[in-house]
Enzyme design. Sequence first.
Site, PDB file in Angstrom:
ATOM      1  N   ASN A  80       0.830  -1.204   0.000  1.00 32.84           N
ATOM      2  CA  ASN A  80       0.000   0.000   0.000  1.00 32.84           C
ATOM      3  C   ASN A  80       0.867   1.258   0.000  1.00 32.84           C
ATOM      4  O   ASN A  80       2.009   1.240  -0.419  1.00 32.84           O
ATOM      5  CB  ASN A  80      -1.015  -0.032   1.144  1.00 32.84           C
ATOM      6  CG  ASN A  80      -2.354   0.585   0.741  1.00 32.84           C
ATOM      7  OD1 ASN A  80      -2.424   1.749   0.342  1.00 32.84           O
ATOM      8  ND2 ASN A  80      -3.412  -0.204   0.834  1.00 32.84           N
ATOM      9  N   ARG A  81       0.331   2.361   0.520  1.00 34.25           N
ATOM     10  CA  ARG A  81       0.949   3.683   0.319  1.00 34.25           C
ATOM     11  C   ARG A  81       1.664   4.213   1.563  1.00 34.25           C
ATOM     12  O   ARG A  81       1.249   3.951   2.686  1.00 34.25           O
ATOM     13  CB  ARG A  81      -0.122   4.690  -0.120  1.00 34.25           C
ATOM     14  CG  ARG A  81      -0.682   4.391  -1.507  1.00 34.25           C
ATOM     15  CD  ARG A  81      -1.881   5.267  -1.832  1.00 34.25           C
ATOM     16  NE  ARG A  81      -2.346   5.009  -3.194  1.00 34.25           N
ATOM     17  CZ  ARG A  81      -3.209   4.036  -3.523  1.00 34.25           C
ATOM     18  NH1 ARG A  81      -3.690   3.241  -2.584  1.00 34.25           N
ATOM     19  NH2 ARG A  81      -3.566   3.875  -4.775  1.00 34.25           N
ATOM     20  N   HIS A 106       3.356   0.385  -2.823  1.00 36.78           N
ATOM     21  CA  HIS A 106       3.838  -0.998  -2.914  1.00 36.78           C
ATOM     22  C   HIS A 106       5.359  -1.087  -2.990  1.00 36.78           C
ATOM     23  O   HIS A 106       5.918  -1.989  -3.635  1.00 36.78           O
ATOM     24  CB  HIS A 106       3.211  -1.706  -4.104  1.00 36.78           C
ATOM     25  CG  HIS A 106       1.732  -1.902  -3.989  1.00 36.78           C
ATOM     26  ND1 HIS A 106       1.089  -2.057  -2.781  1.00 36.78           N
ATOM     27  CD2 HIS A 106       0.753  -1.972  -4.950  1.00 36.78           C
ATOM     28  CE1 HIS A 106      -0.210  -2.217  -3.006  1.00 36.78           C
ATOM     29  NE2 HIS A 106      -0.437  -2.167  -4.293  1.00 36.78           N
ATOM     30  N   HIS A 180      -1.609  -9.462  -3.999  1.00 35.74           N
ATOM     31  CA  HIS A 180      -2.503  -8.589  -4.771  1.00 35.74           C
ATOM     32  C   HIS A 180      -3.339  -9.402  -5.764  1.00 35.74           C
ATOM     33  O   HIS A 180      -3.569  -8.963  -6.896  1.00 35.74           O
ATOM     34  CB  HIS A 180      -1.680  -7.528  -5.499  1.00 35.74           C
ATOM     35  CG  HIS A 180      -2.332  -6.190  -5.571  1.00 35.74           C
ATOM     36  ND1 HIS A 180      -3.564  -5.987  -6.162  1.00 35.74           N
ATOM     37  CD2 HIS A 180      -1.935  -4.986  -5.109  1.00 35.74           C
ATOM     38  CE1 HIS A 180      -3.871  -4.709  -6.099  1.00 35.74           C
ATOM     39  NE2 HIS A 180      -2.900  -4.067  -5.443  1.00 35.74           N
ATOM     40  N   TYR A 182      -6.452 -10.878  -7.738  1.00 30.45           N
ATOM     41  CA  TYR A 182      -7.756 -10.355  -8.146  1.00 30.45           C
ATOM     42  C   TYR A 182      -8.701 -11.522  -8.409  1.00 30.45           C
ATOM     43  O   TYR A 182      -8.399 -12.404  -9.219  1.00 30.45           O
ATOM     44  CB  TYR A 182      -7.649  -9.559  -9.444  1.00 30.45           C
ATOM     45  CG  TYR A 182      -7.001  -8.206  -9.327  1.00 30.45           C
ATOM     46  CD1 TYR A 182      -7.750  -7.035  -9.454  1.00 30.45           C
ATOM     47  CD2 TYR A 182      -5.625  -8.081  -9.129  1.00 30.45           C
ATOM     48  CE1 TYR A 182      -7.155  -5.783  -9.384  1.00 30.45           C
ATOM     49  CE2 TYR A 182      -5.020  -6.840  -9.053  1.00 30.45           C
ATOM     50  CZ  TYR A 182      -5.792  -5.695  -9.187  1.00 30.45           C
ATOM     51  OH  TYR A 182      -5.188  -4.457  -9.118  1.00 30.45           O
ATOM     52  N   ASP A 252     -11.589   1.259  -2.817  1.00 27.56           N
ATOM     53  CA  ASP A 252     -10.147   1.050  -2.728  1.00 27.56           C
ATOM     54  C   ASP A 252      -9.721   1.544  -1.351  1.00 27.56           C
ATOM     55  O   ASP A 252      -8.981   2.523  -1.225  1.00 27.56           O
ATOM     56  CB  ASP A 252      -9.398   1.800  -3.834  1.00 27.56           C
ATOM     57  CG  ASP A 252      -7.912   1.454  -3.880  1.00 27.56           C
ATOM     58  OD1 ASP A 252      -7.513   0.470  -3.207  1.00 27.56           O
ATOM     59  OD2 ASP A 252      -7.148   2.146  -4.575  1.00 27.56           O
ATOM     60  N   GLN A 289      -7.674  -4.443   2.519  1.00 25.78           N
ATOM     61  CA  GLN A 289      -7.971  -3.466   1.479  1.00 25.78           C
ATOM     62  C   GLN A 289      -8.879  -4.135   0.465  1.00 25.78           C
ATOM     63  O   GLN A 289      -8.500  -5.100  -0.196  1.00 25.78           O
ATOM     64  CB  GLN A 289      -6.676  -2.997   0.788  1.00 25.78           C
ATOM     65  CG  GLN A 289      -6.872  -1.863  -0.200  1.00 25.78           C
ATOM     66  CD  GLN A 289      -6.682  -0.491   0.424  1.00 25.78           C
ATOM     67  OE1 GLN A 289      -6.387  -0.386   1.608  1.00 25.78           O
ATOM     68  NE2 GLN A 289      -6.826   0.559  -0.365  1.00 25.78           N
ATOM     69  N   GLU A 317      -6.823  -7.464  -0.001  1.00 29.64           N
ATOM     70  CA  GLU A 317      -5.405  -7.388   0.348  1.00 29.64           C
ATOM     71  C   GLU A 317      -5.287  -7.267   1.871  1.00 29.64           C
ATOM     72  O   GLU A 317      -5.481  -6.198   2.429  1.00 29.64           O
ATOM     73  CB  GLU A 317      -4.766  -6.175  -0.320  1.00 29.64           C
ATOM     74  CG  GLU A 317      -4.888  -6.153  -1.827  1.00 29.64           C
ATOM     75  CD  GLU A 317      -4.641  -4.762  -2.375  1.00 29.64           C
ATOM     76  OE1 GLU A 317      -3.511  -4.247  -2.196  1.00 29.64           O
ATOM     77  OE2 GLU A 317      -5.559  -4.173  -2.969  1.00 29.64           O
TER      78      GLU A 317
END
Length: 351
Positions: A80-81, A106, A180, A182, A252, A289, A317
Amino acid sequence: MAYSRTLFGTTPDGRQVQAYTLVNSRGTECTFLNLGAVWNRMCVKDRDGRTRDVILGYDRPEYYLKDDAFFGAVVGRNANRISGGRFTLEGTEYQLAVNNGPNNLHSGPDVYRDRIWEAEAGADEAGSFVIFSLWSEDGDQGFPGKARIEVRYTLGEDDSVSISYAMVATKTTVANFTNHVYFNLAGHETGSILDQEVRIHGSAFTPTDAVSIPTGEIRPVEGTPMDFREWKAIGEEIDQPYDQLVMAGGYDHNWVIDGWDQSLRLAAEAFCRESGIRVKVYTDLPGVQFYTGNYIDGSMPGKENAVYGKRAGYCFETQYFPDSLNHPQFPSTVLPEGKEYRSTTVYRFNL
């Protein structure tokens, strides 16, 4: 229980990429790559006994190397950030690359997804497994400490994929890993996921600013489109004029998992009525997440030449909260020198 290794392909710079496939007695299969420890395939049976691959991915290594969506990738040292790419540890300020607006995302741009990991496959009483490991040097990606990282995937007889992460470093550093992957439980190639249903076991979330950095608030989901405490179709409220959804282009966000006590607990689940396939997500981490593929652009062909457009898949996540390094009230991602980081997330598929 069985496992096999095959050549997946070769990267443009000549590195061989191996694929490791695990199979259980029910015929469930999953495939992982030594490129980035990527989760490449997840083949489970639907209610009619037909096998469907329910995760997004690619058939060629070079597509993974160009993939901004991080399909199936292991993300670290920090998922993440991080605001401004800056944080302070033990009185020293560190500056990471800025690769997502004004922030670091990331741990990029030199991400673990682009590296060839050591790999070892086998089987034991827990199921078939593959273990990927990587050395990360002191200063790698801007983080302190030389680190040994290990990710183990295990396919159980109950159609569960368990992901266990471990890391030890020579200096106090950061540890916050995720996968990550999907999901599209109708099949990776089937398009929009808006009719699939989700439940998240979180009564609160961490709202963000316009560049997806948490404000520091823990906000109750009650009375907002972020409330997934009861089953709800992903598309039911995704386009509501709620500031959090407008800024992120959909979901998100990080949900705060109810009752977190560092033990493995149910965090989220999803269900597809058309296929009858469901997935339950268990983790020992405090957050998850939920991302609805708002920026998937279909620019590269997916597996079997599938076209993956906006909202063709969604992620759960599991993680520590985004930007935890700059929010001391959040659970800490700091890993002391010599201490081992361990975490487990389990994705269990069943009908």
